[in-house]
Write an enzyme that holds these catalytic residues in place. Structure first.
Site, PDB file in Angstrom:
ATOM      1  N   HIS A 185       0.966  -1.434   0.126  1.00 40.73           N
ATOM      2  CA  HIS A 185      -0.245   0.083   0.133  1.00 40.73           C
ATOM      3  C   HIS A 185       0.511   1.192   0.226  1.00 40.73           C
ATOM      4  CE1 HIS A 185      -2.651   3.185   0.989  1.00 40.73           C
ATOM      5  NE2 HIS A 185      -4.349   1.830   0.663  1.00 40.73           N
TER       6      HIS A 185
ATOM      7  N   GLU B 243       0.475   3.688   1.322  1.00 43.27           N
ATOM      8  CA  GLU B 243       0.896   4.953   2.934  1.00 43.27           C
ATOM      9  C   GLU B 243       1.989   4.004   3.014  1.00 43.27           C
ATOM     10  OE1 GLU B 243      -2.762   3.995   4.323  1.00 43.27           O
ATOM     11  OE2 GLU B 243      -4.196   5.982   2.965  1.00 43.27           O
TER      12      GLU B 243
ATOM     13  N   GLY C 243      -7.376   8.788  -0.386  1.00 43.34           N
ATOM     14  CA  GLY C 243      -8.390   9.929   1.083  1.00 43.34           C
ATOM     15  C   GLY C 243      -8.388  11.425   0.872  1.00 43.34           C
TER      16      GLY C 243
HETATM   17  O1  LIG Z   1      -5.976   3.699  -0.087  1.00 46.47           O
HETATM   18  C1  LIG Z   1      -7.046   3.474   0.049  1.00 46.47           C
HETATM   19  C2  LIG Z   1      -8.027   1.646   0.123  1.00 46.47           C
HETATM   20  O2  LIG Z   1      -6.593   0.992   0.141  1.00 46.47           O
HETATM   21  C3  LIG Z   1      -8.046   3.929  -0.688  1.00 46.47           C
HETATM   22  O3  LIG Z   1      -8.682   4.849   0.047  1.00 46.47           O
HETATM   23  P1  LIG Z   1      -9.708   5.974   0.423  1.00 46.47           P
HETATM   24  O4  LIG Z   1     -10.492   5.154  -0.686  1.00 46.47           O
HETATM   25  O5  LIG Z   1     -10.082   6.882   1.472  1.00 46.47           O
HETATM   26  O6  LIG Z   1      -9.072   7.408  -1.023  1.00 46.47           O
END
Ligand SMILES: O=C(CO)COP(=O)(O)O
Length: 252
Positions: free
Chosen positions: A95, A97, A171
């Protein structure tokens, strides 16, 4: 081979026991046929067994990460073997992040995907470019390099779902347009065709993630190379059921 629509809910680092129970109740009551859509939810590690025990049996559970190799003296990590031992079938790997905040490199992500697969887990492998990379015109080079690092280590793609998640859309409420998503998914499939194989390119599901919600999911689902979604924020809300139901767009 028809690609079954896939909707994943990535809960990220959110939830209390009470909130988790509420989300699962909503999912259990949803009138959704698993004939048209595969649904996988990904709670934080600490809630995996709770969710697995409460969730309807036609929906499945994913961990949000696992250790790159066999477990051992790696404080704070959770191994693929442990997930298998708990009966958790899926894991999200790479991911953005984790790539950004924990410095996970393309190669490290490739190694993780290969190890998780070797232990019998199914993998949602995430790729995607930053805003800066998109604006400099390097989107395809970036996602191709991320995919190559996986392809270098993986021969059997049966248990891999590729999640294209542009970092600028995660996000932010700034969803990729259906045309932008389709363009990258189509290019990725071409890349797989040229570099991995025609059968794999035709059968691997490429799902989109980044600000997907109940209002924008249908149009995105209508794109020929969008095989589903990885949903963050909206997967914690009742509208996740609407996103799951967007799978029916493919039937029309
Ligand atoms: O990172 C995401 C799913 O792994 C997407 O996040 P959002 O739907 O909150 O933009």
């Amino acid at each position: 081979m028809a690609r079954k629509f896939f909707v994943g809910g990535n809960w990220k680092c959110n939830g209390t026991t009470e909130e988790v129970k509420k989300i699962v109740t909503t999912l259990n009551e949803a009138e959704v046929s698993h004939d048209v859509v595969e649904v996988v939810v990904s709670p934080p590690f600490v809630f995996l067994t709770l969710v697995k025990s409460l969730l309807r049996s036609d929906f499945h559970v994913a961990a949000q990460n696992c250790w790159v190799r066999k477990g051992g003296a790696f404080t704070g990590e959770v191994s693929a073997e442990m997930l298998v031992n708990l009966g958790i079938p899926w894991v999200i790997i790479g991911h953005s992040e984790r790539r950004a905040l924990l410095n996970e490199s393309n190669e490290f992500v490739g190694d993780k995907v290969a190890y998780a697969l070797s232990q019998g887990l199914k993998v949602i492998a995430c790729i995607g470019e930053t805003l800066e990379q998109r604006e400099s015109g390097s989107t395809m080079a970036v996602v191709a390099a991320q995919t190559k690092a996986i392809a270098d280590k993986v021969t059997n793609w049966d248990n891999v779902v590729l999640a294209y998640e542009p970092v600028w859309a995660i996000g932010t409420g700034k969803v990729a347009t259906p045309a932008q998503a389709q363009e990258v998914h189509c290019e990725l499939r071409k890349w797989l065709n040229q570099n991995v194989g025609a059968d794999i390119a035709a059968s691997v599901r490429i799902i989109y993630g980044g600000s997907v919600n109940g209002a924008n999911c249908k149009e995105l689902a209508g794109q020929p190379d969008v095989d589903g979604f990885l949903v963050g924020g909206a997967s914690l809300k009742p509208e996740f059921v609407d996103i799951i139901k967007s799978a029916t767009v493919k039937k029309n």
